[in-house]
Write a protein that holds these residues in place. Structure first.
Motif, mmCIF file in Angstrom:
data_model
loop_
_atom_site.group_PDB
_atom_site.id
_atom_site.type_symbol
_atom_site.label_atom_id
_atom_site.label_comp_id
_atom_site.label_asym_id
_atom_site.label_seq_id
_atom_site.Cartn_x
_atom_site.Cartn_y
_atom_site.Cartn_z
ATOM 1 N N CYS A 121 0.829 -1.207 0.000
ATOM 2 C CA CYS A 121 0.000 0.000 0.000
ATOM 3 C C CYS A 121 0.865 1.260 0.000
ATOM 4 N N LEU A 122 2.105 1.130 0.481
ATOM 5 C CA LEU A 122 2.951 2.323 0.544
ATOM 6 C C LEU A 122 3.471 2.725 -0.831
ATOM 7 N N ILE A 123 3.491 1.769 -1.772
ATOM 8 C CA ILE A 123 4.115 2.070 -3.063
ATOM 9 C C ILE A 123 3.481 3.286 -3.738
ATOM 10 N N PRO A 124 2.128 3.356 -3.804
ATOM 11 C CA PRO A 124 1.573 4.559 -4.448
ATOM 12 C C PRO A 124 1.825 5.853 -3.661
ATOM 13 N N LEU A 125 2.205 5.721 -2.391
ATOM 14 C CA LEU A 125 2.445 6.929 -1.591
ATOM 15 C C LEU A 125 3.860 7.480 -1.786
ATOM 16 N N GLY A 126 4.609 6.852 -2.722
ATOM 17 C CA GLY A 126 6.022 7.177 -2.867
ATOM 18 C C GLY A 126 6.377 8.646 -2.837
ATOM 19 N N ARG A 127 5.540 9.467 -3.439
ATOM 20 C CA ARG A 127 5.896 10.883 -3.545
ATOM 21 C C ARG A 127 5.580 11.659 -2.269
ATOM 22 N N HIS A 128 4.623 11.133 -1.488
ATOM 23 C CA HIS A 128 4.203 11.861 -0.286
ATOM 24 C C HIS A 128 4.937 11.284 0.906
ATOM 25 N N VAL A 129 6.115 11.856 1.151
ATOM 26 C CA VAL A 129 7.021 11.246 2.109
ATOM 27 C C VAL A 129 6.403 11.159 3.501
ATOM 28 N N GLN A 130 5.798 12.268 3.933
ATOM 29 C CA GLN A 130 5.272 12.287 5.303
ATOM 30 C C GLN A 130 4.172 11.236 5.471
ATOM 31 N N THR A 157 12.775 7.931 0.775
ATOM 32 C CA THR A 157 12.299 7.624 2.116
ATOM 33 C C THR A 157 11.270 6.508 2.120
ATOM 34 N N ALA A 158 10.266 6.640 1.232
ATOM 35 C CA ALA A 158 9.179 5.657 1.261
ATOM 36 C C ALA A 158 9.725 4.255 1.042
#
Lengths: 499, 468
Positions: free
Chosen positions: A20-29, A119-120
């Protein structure tokens, strides 16, 4: 008692979370927050299992569970080869699982500010690593165990190689090649015992319980055990297979070091206790002197080399070799007391060493150097840091009242009956440990300032991280009873046949 | 021609007619894209037909059969052809490879593979094998802008012709002894109670011809050059498809010939040399394609281990590995083709940081590397596991131990690729989009690699029904 496949959930939760974190790659926080949330939930579930165990580990045992296991899951997987998806949890696995979940959270906290690139991805690999380590601790099917055992290397390889320092690529490759080469021979041995068991009973299975009763020709058994031992000894690491460890530790990021020291080393000891000794009892007894000697050499050599280190991280890494030597000594003795001590020591080492690595990381992040000779007089400048450092250094040296003491004491007490000389030598190793630890503390905290650093004391996140570990260290040091109760049954069952 | 004959021959017919239509379309409309689409559809059509029509019949008049194994590999080759066609688009545009002959030749090559997979007759085997190889002679040299490509094609041709001569000579020797070209008959009559020296020589010649396609040591010399210079999608097809076809042929021979037991010693030596030479030579390569060429030599050595261990279920292991290796090759060279289509060179240094600039291609390449190195949970691990399990079961301990030690050596060079992709920094950081089609094909192949690693049960059960 419970119908939920809790163990499968524990293994899959971090893995699914990391996807689930993969699509969040750009949103570090957001990615960091989500990863931490997943890890905390995971930790809560793992800790919750303590209550299921509830002191009476037999409750909730599923049908077909081996004795001592209070959670057991068994699904068909690759039936053509007799491979099943078998997981189980006894008191031993439970402690390891809680430690895994806790250290993953702490590794995330420790890298909260220091990991700024990709980071992600860093948190994704931490979660994948958590899944595979938990798989190692739960698997009761040798094929499944091997799968997790090797899968563990991939995220660790990246954690060292991408976010490490210095010669990180060299260290990452060395770590990978070293540990994998050992495991490959274990794979052959696993196949070997599978066919031996199959030809005897007509049932081809990789299940641990099925394989336990296999009677093997002594010479063959020796070779099979040697292959297992080699694989575990490299991960452990037992002298002389430790050379990957200082490099990997020195060049890994703080989170990498925490996971490496706190968890990966434990998988080697776990494998030896769970699979090596029970599967090949005769061969294990034959090779006990070898294990004793290498364990003692590890203790003395690790401590001695640690003594000479100028880099703090390398010092802590070599102290790990020494501490794990104690674990090996307790396993080699294979008495209930010593084995319980070894397992407890695994937990204790999983508290103090990650704490020390984290603190070295905090210091290096502030000043940019890990050279012991550069520091001095921290006690006045950063009192909170210094108090914690003093506490964990003393714990690591085995000060009574703190956690490591309990483990070391039990190991020495349990081993003395069966191996006097080795125990005495190991005791000498304790003294060397004390000397270098005191010198480290003195050099860092109390001596006069050698380079003028402006050091900001710990922030809330760092204090939280260390406080959790400190409470555990003191609690186990003063009151190890609950842990020992939890271990009593698995240890009794494991050592049952040999005393 | 009976309906049964037609049902068996239809995948072949679809591929052949598709190839001819592609050529015609090129002559009439000069529309490149239409030709590729046509060819892709033909390949998919042949695959779907083979998937949908359950046939356990044989057509002796055609020298073809369509058992379960044949069906499986027909589907595999057909879909691989389609995937290679799709992946070629970007690469060929970058290299300036134009014309309808490219998709048409690919289809002809696939025709050869499928013919080989269905053959029950020695002559059909020869035709299939040579049609396939002939296609690859052309494809290897099709990049006329690169002199090395022509050179590689020529080298491949010269060596291939010699091996074809061996194959033809072997078949004629067998025909002398058996008086029949039917594979089953030939095997029964030549490898019966007393093996005539002429027959053994015939089999040895046939095997030499096949081992050339598999690029086993000492018939491996063409491999690095062709892998280095041919278009990347062609290498994917060559490595994944033609080797799979050759392995399948060996499996068919072995099921008929009870293992050709007299050939154990030469096979043992070839397996050993292939594993050693392949893995050790790969360590020294800096060109990623040459490295993978040597790696493929070593991988085929593992397949021979499985063949030697046929009594321990080695044939099943070899069949599984043929498919696993095919998908791994497709993923690896597909990703390499995509990256080269974005201007990436061939040395490992050119791959620095590509894992971040090309997340999909880099990620798939990394998965393929871990799979080729035999790390779980991938198809490569399951395949190696099966091979070593069969070796141990058949009592070939020495081969198993040497094999696993060379596999340990191989980890180092596979890791070098992953290291370059993720651990070393590139100058630029901009992400590049590689298009939906390439992304989905690469993603699918990576997914299959992991699926075959985690859930191989279905394929294994199927192979269990087909092979001893």
């Amino acid at each position: 008692m419970t119908t939920l496949p809790l163990l499968t959930i524990l293994i899959l939760l971090p893995l699914a979370g990391s996807l689930c974190l993969i699509p969040l790659g750009r949103h570090v926080q957001a990615a960091k927050g989500a990863a931490l949330a997943i890890a905390i939930v995971e930790m809560a579930v793992a800790c919750g299992m303590w209550s299921i165990a509830g002191g009476q580990p037999t409750t909730g045992a599923a049908a077909g569970a081996p004795p001592g296991f209070f959670l057991f899951e068994d699904y068909p997987w690759i039936d053509a080869l007799g491979i099943r998806f078998t997981l189980g949890m006894d008191g031993f696995s439970l402690l390891m699982a809680i430690m895994t979940a806790l250290l993953t959270v702490l590794a995330m906290l420790a890298s909260w500010r220091t990991i700024t690139e990709r980071t992600a991805l860093h948190y994704i690999f931490l979660l994948v690593l958590e899944s595979s380590i938990l798989g190692v601790f739960f698997a009761l099917d040798l094929f499944l165990f091997y799968l997790f055992w090797e899968a563990m290397l991939i995220p660790m390889f990246f954690l060292i190689g991408i976010w490490g320092h210095g010669r990180k690529i060299y260290s990452a490759i060395k770590f990978f090649v070293f540990t994998l080469s050992g495991s490959l021979l274990m794979l052959l041995a696993i196949i070997g015992i599978y066919f031996i068991h199959g030809s005897q009973t007509g049932v081809y299975s990789f299940g641990l319980t099925a394989l336990l009763g296999t009677s093997i020709d002594p010479t063959v058994e020796l070779w099979l055990y040697a292959a297992f031992l080699l694989s575990f000894a490299i991960k452990f690491p037992i002298f002389p297979f430790h050379t990957w460890l200082p490099d990997a530790h020195t060049d890994a990021s703080t989170a990498g070091s925490i996971v490496l020291a706190g968890l990966l080393l434990k998988t080697g000891a776990y494998g030896l206790i769970r699979f090596g000794y029970p599967l090949f009892p005769e061969a294990a007894r034959t090779l006990t002197p070898l294990l004793l000697v290498t364990a003692v050499i590890g203790i003395l050599y690790g401590s001695w080399i640690a003594f000479a280190q100028k880099d703090m991280k390398r010092l802590v890494a070599y102290s790990s070799v020494g501490h794990m030597g104690f674990v090996a000594l307790g396993i080699a003795a294979w008495t209930p007391v010593a084995l319980g001590g070894s397992i407890l020591m695994m937990v204790c080492h999983g508290i103090t060493t990650p704490a020390l690595f984290a603190m070295v990381g905090m210091l290096a992040a502030r000043t940019g150097t890990r050279e012991i000779g550069a520091y001095g007089g921290l006690w006045g400048k950063a009192p909170v840091f210094s108090s914690f450092f003093l506490l964990f250094a003393m714990a690591s040296a085995g000060l009574p009242g703190l956690n490591n003491f309990v483990g070391e004491f039990l190991i020495l007490a349990g081993s003395y009956k069966v191996a006097q000389i080795a125990t005495i030598c190991a005791f000498l190793g304790l003294i060397v440990t004390l000397v270098y630890t005191v010198l480290l503390v003195q050099g860092l905290l109390f001596q006069e300032e050698r380079q003028a650093f402006t050091i900001i004391d710990l922030n809330f996140r760092e204090i939280l991280l260390l406080a959790i570990l400190a409470i555990l260290a003191i609690f186990i040091g003063l009151h190890p009873g609950p842990l020992l109760d939890m271990l009593a049954m698995p240890v009794d069952i494991l050592t049952g046949g040999t005393q | 021609m009976t309906p049964d004959d037609l049902s068996i021959a239809l995948p072949l017919l679809i591929l052949a007619i598709g190839a001819i239509l592609t050529l015609l379309n090129g002559a009439i409309t000069r529309n490149q894209t239409a030709g590729t689409i046509l060819a892709t559809l033909a390949a998919i059509g042949a695959g779907l037909w083979a998937m949908k029509v359950p046939a356990v019949v044989s057509a002796p008049s055609l020298g073809l059969a369509a058992g379960g194994l044949t069906r499986l590999f027909t589907v595999f080759f057909a879909f691989m052809t389609a995937a290679v066609l799709v992946l070629s688009g970007r690469y060929n545009a970058y290299r300036g490879i134009k014309g309808e002959e490219y998709p048409a030749t690919l289809l002809f090559t696939a025709f050869g593979m499928v013919a080989l997979a269905s053959a029950t007759n020695l002559l059909i085997i020869f035709l299939g094998l040579e049609t396939m190889t002939f296609g690859f002679y052309l494809l290897a040299a099709i990049d006329r802008g690169r002199p090395v490509s022509s050179e590689a094609g020529l080298k491949y041709l010269l060596m291939g012709v010699v091996s074809a001569a061996f194959l033809a000579f072997g078949i004629s020797l067998l025909y002398c002894v058996a008086g029949s070209l039917d594979l089953g008959e030939a095997v029964r009559l030549t490898l019966g109670s007393a093996v005539a020296p002429v027959a053994l020589a015939g089999w040895a010649c046939v095997l030499i011809g096949i081992f050339f396609k598999l690029s086993l040591v000492p018939a491996h010399l063409w491999t690095p050059d062709v892998y280095q210079a041919a278009p990347a999608p062609v290498v994917a097809f060559l490595s994944g498809g033609s080797k799979g076809a050759a392995i399948l042929l060996l499996i068919l021979l072995w099921t008929n010939a009870a293992g050709l037991a007299g050939l154990r010693v030469p096979l043992f030596v070839m397996a050993l040399l292939s594993m050693l030479v392949g893995n050790l030579a790969a360590l020294r390569q800096n060109d990623i394609r040459r490295m993978l060429a040597y790696s493929s030599i070593a991988q085929m050595g593992y397949v021979v281990v499985a063949l030697i261990a046929f009594q321990g279920g080695g044939l099943r292991a070899a069949a599984f590995y043929a498919i696993a290796y095919g998908i791994m090759s497709l993923a690896a060279f597909g990703a390499i083709g995509v990256l080269e289509g974005s201007g990436c060179g061939q040395t490992l240094d050119d791959y620095r940081g590509r894992g971040f600039t090309h997340p999909v291609a880099g990620g798939v390449l990394a998965v393929a590397m871990f799979a080729l190195a035999g790390i779980p949970p991938t198809a490569g691990f399951t395949g190696k596991f099966l091979i070593f399990a069969s070796a141990i079961r058949a009592g070939e301990y020495a081969l198993a131990i040497i094999g696993i030690l060379t596999a340990a050596v191989s980890i180092y060079y596979y890791l070098r690729v992953v290291t370059a992709l993720y651990l070393q920094q590139a100058a630029g950081e901009e992400r590049e989009n590689i298009g939906v089609l390439a992304t989905s094909i690469l993603g699918l192949s990576a997914a299959f690699i992991i699926l075959l690693g985690l859930f191989p049960a279905q394929l294994l059960n199927f192979l269990k029904t087909q092979l001893p």
